[in-house]
Design a protein around this motif. Structure first.
Motif, mmCIF file in Angstrom:
data_model
loop_
_atom_site.group_PDB
_atom_site.id
_atom_site.type_symbol
_atom_site.label_atom_id
_atom_site.label_comp_id
_atom_site.label_asym_id
_atom_site.label_seq_id
_atom_site.Cartn_x
_atom_site.Cartn_y
_atom_site.Cartn_z
ATOM 1 N N ASP A 37 29.812 40.145 53.682
ATOM 2 C CA ASP A 37 31.180 39.652 53.497
ATOM 3 C C ASP A 37 32.003 40.573 52.608
ATOM 4 N N ASP A 38 33.319 40.589 52.863
ATOM 5 C CA ASP A 38 34.219 41.306 51.968
ATOM 6 C C ASP A 38 34.673 40.342 50.866
ATOM 7 N N PHE A 39 35.460 40.844 49.941
ATOM 8 C CA PHE A 39 35.854 40.053 48.773
ATOM 9 C C PHE A 39 36.546 38.746 49.168
ATOM 10 N N ASP A 40 37.512 38.823 50.084
ATOM 11 C CA ASP A 40 38.251 37.621 50.471
ATOM 12 C C ASP A 40 37.328 36.571 51.089
ATOM 13 N N ASP A 41 36.413 37.001 51.940
ATOM 14 C CA ASP A 41 35.470 36.048 52.546
ATOM 15 C C ASP A 41 34.550 35.439 51.495
ATOM 16 N N LEU A 42 34.109 36.241 50.557
ATOM 17 C CA LEU A 42 33.240 35.722 49.499
ATOM 18 C C LEU A 42 33.972 34.672 48.665
ATOM 19 N N ILE A 43 35.209 34.957 48.316
ATOM 20 C CA ILE A 43 35.993 33.997 47.534
ATOM 21 C C ILE A 43 36.243 32.732 48.354
ATOM 22 N N ALA A 44 36.420 32.886 49.662
ATOM 23 C CA ALA A 44 36.621 31.720 50.529
ATOM 24 C C ALA A 44 35.390 30.820 50.553
ATOM 25 N N HIS A 45 34.210 31.390 50.333
ATOM 26 C CA HIS A 45 32.968 30.615 50.346
ATOM 27 C C HIS A 45 32.516 30.172 48.953
ATOM 28 N N ALA A 46 33.147 30.681 47.919
ATOM 29 C CA ALA A 46 32.733 30.362 46.549
ATOM 30 C C ALA A 46 33.360 29.054 46.081
ATOM 31 N N ASP A 47 32.600 28.311 45.309
ATOM 32 C CA ASP A 47 33.075 27.049 44.749
ATOM 33 C C ASP A 47 33.820 27.344 43.446
ATOM 34 N N VAL A 48 35.105 27.724 43.592
ATOM 35 C CA VAL A 48 35.883 28.129 42.428
ATOM 36 C C VAL A 48 37.147 27.306 42.205
ATOM 37 N N GLY A 49 37.464 26.389 43.071
ATOM 38 C CA GLY A 49 38.685 25.601 42.926
ATOM 39 C C GLY A 49 39.873 26.304 43.553
ATOM 40 N N SER A 50 40.813 25.541 44.041
ATOM 41 C CA SER A 50 41.911 26.114 44.827
ATOM 42 C C SER A 50 42.857 27.004 44.019
ATOM 43 N N GLN A 51 43.234 26.600 42.817
ATOM 44 C CA GLN A 51 44.153 27.425 42.025
ATOM 45 C C GLN A 51 43.496 28.739 41.614
ATOM 46 N N ARG A 52 42.261 28.650 41.188
ATOM 47 C CA ARG A 52 41.549 29.865 40.799
ATOM 48 C C ARG A 52 41.343 30.770 42.006
ATOM 49 N N ARG A 53 41.041 30.175 43.159
ATOM 50 C CA ARG A 53 40.848 30.952 44.386
ATOM 51 C C ARG A 53 42.114 31.733 44.719
ATOM 52 N N GLU A 54 43.257 31.089 44.635
ATOM 53 C CA GLU A 54 44.524 31.780 44.913
ATOM 54 C C GLU A 54 44.725 32.966 43.982
ATOM 55 N N ARG A 55 44.449 32.765 42.698
ATOM 56 C CA ARG A 55 44.605 33.849 41.720
ATOM 57 C C ARG A 55 43.653 35.000 42.019
ATOM 58 N N LEU A 56 42.434 34.670 42.431
ATOM 59 C CA LEU A 56 41.464 35.720 42.779
ATOM 60 C C LEU A 56 41.902 36.475 44.031
ATOM 61 N N LEU A 57 42.387 35.758 45.024
ATOM 62 C CA LEU A 57 42.834 36.408 46.255
ATOM 63 C C LEU A 57 44.070 37.276 46.026
ATOM 64 N N GLU A 58 44.840 36.943 45.006
ATOM 65 C CA GLU A 58 45.993 37.769 44.618
ATOM 66 C C GLU A 58 45.568 38.954 43.748
ATOM 67 N N ARG A 59 44.274 39.018 43.428
ATOM 68 C CA ARG A 59 43.702 40.098 42.596
ATOM 69 C C ARG A 59 44.321 40.115 41.201
ATOM 70 N N ARG A 60 44.624 38.936 40.668
ATOM 71 C CA ARG A 60 45.197 38.868 39.323
ATOM 72 C C ARG A 60 44.137 39.255 38.300
ATOM 73 N N PRO A 61 44.459 40.195 37.417
ATOM 74 C CA PRO A 61 43.475 40.684 36.449
ATOM 75 C C PRO A 61 42.829 39.596 35.606
ATOM 76 N N ASP A 62 43.602 38.601 35.182
ATOM 77 C CA ASP A 62 43.019 37.543 34.356
ATOM 78 C C ASP A 62 41.972 36.753 35.142
ATOM 79 N N ALA A 63 42.218 36.515 36.413
ATOM 80 C CA ALA A 63 41.260 35.781 37.240
ATOM 81 C C ALA A 63 40.009 36.613 37.508
ATOM 82 N N LEU A 64 40.195 37.913 37.751
ATOM 83 C CA LEU A 64 39.050 38.799 37.970
ATOM 84 C C LEU A 64 38.201 38.887 36.703
ATOM 85 N N ASP A 65 38.860 39.027 35.551
ATOM 86 C CA ASP A 65 38.144 39.078 34.273
ATOM 87 C C ASP A 65 37.349 37.799 34.029
#
Length: 91
Positions: A37-65
């Protein structure tokens, strides 16, 4: 799925400053048991919550950190019950 080893975490932390998304992708492939899987697919399968998922998919540094810190500390992440599908952009 398996937990990250000490060596896996060291690799994540060494690569993170140069390529955060690449480093997280490598670690997520291990903990989620999805080696192709690529990053987006992995995040789509991860149990991270919808708001956090959006931030990760936007590649926001705070979410990645935050995700890197979580993987460093917990060395695991759960799969979500159902695959999340990204909403199309608003027109």
């Amino acid at each position: 799925m398996r937990r990250l080893t000490k060596r896996d975490v060291e690799t994540l932390l060494q690569a993170y400053d140069h390529d955060p998304v690449g480093a997280l992708t490598t670690s997520l492939r291990i903990v989620l048991g999805r080696p192709d899987d690529d990053f987006d697919d992995l995040i789509a399968h991860a149990d991270v919550g919808s708001q956090r998922r959006e931030r990760l998919l936007e590649r926001r540094p705070d979410a990645l950190d935050e995700l890197a810190a979580e993987l460093n500390e917990r060395r695991t992440l759960r799969l979500t019950e159902t695959r999340w599908r990204r909403r199309p952009p608003r027109a």
